[in-house]
Design a protein around this motif. Sequence first.
Motif, mmCIF file in Angstrom:
data_model
loop_
_atom_site.group_PDB
_atom_site.id
_atom_site.type_symbol
_atom_site.label_atom_id
_atom_site.label_comp_id
_atom_site.label_asym_id
_atom_site.label_seq_id
_atom_site.Cartn_x
_atom_site.Cartn_y
_atom_site.Cartn_z
ATOM 1 N N LYS A 1 21.618 -37.182 -12.533
ATOM 2 C CA LYS A 1 21.678 -37.857 -11.235
ATOM 3 C C LYS A 1 21.065 -39.261 -11.362
ATOM 4 N N PRO A 2 21.556 -40.211 -10.561
ATOM 5 C CA PRO A 2 20.992 -41.574 -10.649
ATOM 6 C C PRO A 2 19.481 -41.569 -10.415
ATOM 7 N N GLU A 3 19.066 -40.708 -9.490
ATOM 8 C CA GLU A 3 17.626 -40.559 -9.262
ATOM 9 C C GLU A 3 17.315 -39.077 -9.118
ATOM 10 N N SER A 4 16.163 -38.669 -9.608
ATOM 11 C CA SER A 4 15.863 -37.233 -9.544
ATOM 12 C C SER A 4 15.728 -36.792 -8.073
ATOM 13 N N LYS B 1 15.801 -35.975 -19.405
ATOM 14 C CA LYS B 1 15.470 -36.804 -18.231
ATOM 15 C C LYS B 1 15.392 -35.871 -17.017
ATOM 16 N N ASP C 1 15.931 -34.355 -13.609
ATOM 17 C CA ASP C 1 17.096 -34.456 -12.722
ATOM 18 C C ASP C 1 16.801 -33.831 -11.355
#
Lengths: 425, 422
Positions: free
Chosen positions: B241-244, B407, B409
């Motif tokens: 996702k672009p941001e968690s 990363k 998510d």
Amino acid sequence: MNKEIITSPRTGDSCIHVKHKSGLDIYICEMQGFNSIEALFGTKYGSVNTMFKTAADKDYTTVPEGIAHFLEHKLFENEDCGVFELYAKTGASCNAFTTFDKTCYTFSCSKNYEENLKILLDFVRKPYFTDENVDKEMGIIEQEIKMTNDNPEWLVFFNMLSGMYHSHPVKIDIAGTVESISHIDADLLYRCYNTFYDLNNMVLSIAGNISADKVLEICDSCLSPCADKGLETVFPDEPDDIVKPEIREKQPVGASIFHLGYKCTAKNGLERLKDIAAASTASALLSDPALPMCERLLKEEIINSTFGGEVFYGDNYFTVIFSGESDKPEIIREALFEEIDRLVSEGIREKDFQRIKKSSYGMMILELNNVESVANMMLNAHIDDVGPYDAIEVLSALTSDDVIDYMRRELRRDRCVLSIIEKEA
Amino acid sequence: MIYKRFELGNEIEFTAIIDNKFKSSSLAVYFITELNEKTAAVNNLGISILTVSSSQYRTYASLCEKLSELYGAGLGSLARKKGDAQILGLRASWLDNKYALNGEDINGEMRRLLQSCIFEPNISGKEFDPDSFNIVKKDLIDRIDGELNQKRSYAISQAAKTAFKGEPAECTGYGSREAAAEATSGDALSAYHELMKTARIEVYYVSPNEDSSFAEMFAEGFKDIERAPRKASVRNHSPLKPESVTVSEEFDVNQCKMVLAFKTDSDDKYALKMLSIIYGEMPFSKLFLSVREKLSLCYYCTSTSISAKGTFFVDSGIERCNIDKARDEILAQLEEIKKGNITDEEIESSLMALDNAILQIGDTPSSYISWFFDCFSDGQYITPEEHFEKFKAVTKEKIIEAANSLKLDTVYLMLDKEVQEQ
């Protein structure tokens, strides 16, 4: 040291029993063709053993609830290093568990069993308790208790036991409560350890890809004779009747569940094994989807495939339990009452009885097909004071009259407790 | 052990494992198909009903009666997901003939029973027998309703739902309540026919005796089915996702749950598994030693690598007041690995644990079936020993690389209602 070879006349399976000079009972089953090894080193010390004395004590000692389980956690910490570190070097998977009547330390591996066995026999006999490491464990066990308190299966079971037993400690959670464990300290742990972790009160069970001679050689080198402390455990007087017939609790669950248990007479040894065979067969008949009662309850959507029966027993307690998911457990209770009355008055069809017996026999044979099950079976039989293959023999001798007689004597309406966990509105 | 694998039809394979140490035989039939919110529940019903009745045993009662006569033979169904595929199936096990007390042919009787269940289902017109259907439908709805009963698995399932939003793996392997409630017996029959026609089918037979009759029974059963298999993709990395995203739910619980889902673009499943062991799968792992043993924050804090989705989960049960502390420590331990703080002992211990586990494959019929099904799913038929060699070849640098590919998510929190109100 005498090696007693115990053989099942029905299956031909065999194992070795040795009463070791150290006082330890050892069961060994060499299983050809398997790679795994499963070992359990257990003591007859569980959550119900809260009052005890040895020959050296004048009076009985009462300890906080949950201390056997706490002790199990703390034995994984040696003075110089943690037990997990030692097993990390051999690759074995190690664990431990505490039940109502025993505490066991286990490893499972497929290599280096000799080294793993030495570690097992060593760390269980090297307690290292300090106030600091007891405090550290408190937070971990508190979280374990809270986790189980969120498990509705656990709650519905203990609620049933509290409706059944007035004073027997079986009604207390194995891990105790956050409050009860706060009274545990290093001295109390040593007191319990020194009483129950006596080799005369312990058993080693090992199965799989092993050599019996090698196992005994390791035991000879690791274990020295241990004086029998004359351990005595006692339980509070428990009346025959129940506390209350129904207990309901609301919980955040998606499906309502129930436990319906009968408080039965508790016996020991072979007599108890006979009761287990009769009670198990009765519970299998009463939860059999092939028979009209369950067929009707399934069709009316009162039960689903989770409905089943089991026997739960130990020192001074014995119950037959029916459980599952249902929004209408009262209807199941009525159906069971009527079905038990019918079977007691009309008898069991021989065809059904033989079918259930064959099914139980099949399950017992399957147990002998698995390294872990065999190790557990030998240990449990010893704790129950019977032979490893006695259950198959007792089952073979069971008649339908024995089952009817058991139902008449023990599955009494006035000894029945229904525990329900309902969905929150 | 004798191992045989051969094709029975278009995208239908039969694997036989003969191992004379067993006292029983086992059979597993897996249908692998696309995972889809619309079809998952009805597919599940179309297969699970095969274990409730058949044209030979027309009621659940008569089928259960027969199974118990056959010394308590087991017959059950399964529905789960693997990556983006739905795995449906039947599993059966029964005692070997030599343990029959009265000379019964348990093996032959089970073959006939299974043939009837799989190929001659209990059909009434254009639908499955309604009584049988009602049993499996109620079971499925109750199972879905009962998800919340198991708080830990519910939390992981909710985390997966958010982590895989918009992907097939967003839904469970057994389907949604809405779809289950709407499904009819006719829909389930259509799903059964569709799966027999289009699913990839894997059959596993584990027995102490060589016996070709099961393979023959399946070959005969599939002979007249016009197959048009559709490929179901198991391995699909889930995009980051672009941001968690953090999602939370409140319940009247004693313990909060936290699940962290990390995404990776790495395809090195061996390095990811080694990373997971060092990070959080074992009692010698960093999360156990730090979050549990050093900080006493939890009873469990473990990691799991789902390589088919390129996703890595960490889950723990904690006090609400310790959520931030636990999350910081979980992330700090990952940072340590990213910086290269892995000892030779940690790598050696991980390999020893894997070696022990791999050597145990084959000690139960189910372990054989899992092993060979994983080989099929991974498209890689290797021996357990070759599998272990691949772990041995993973270098410290590869583990660090795998850690650096993770990363954050999704964060899922199950919160204690009472505490929040204070």
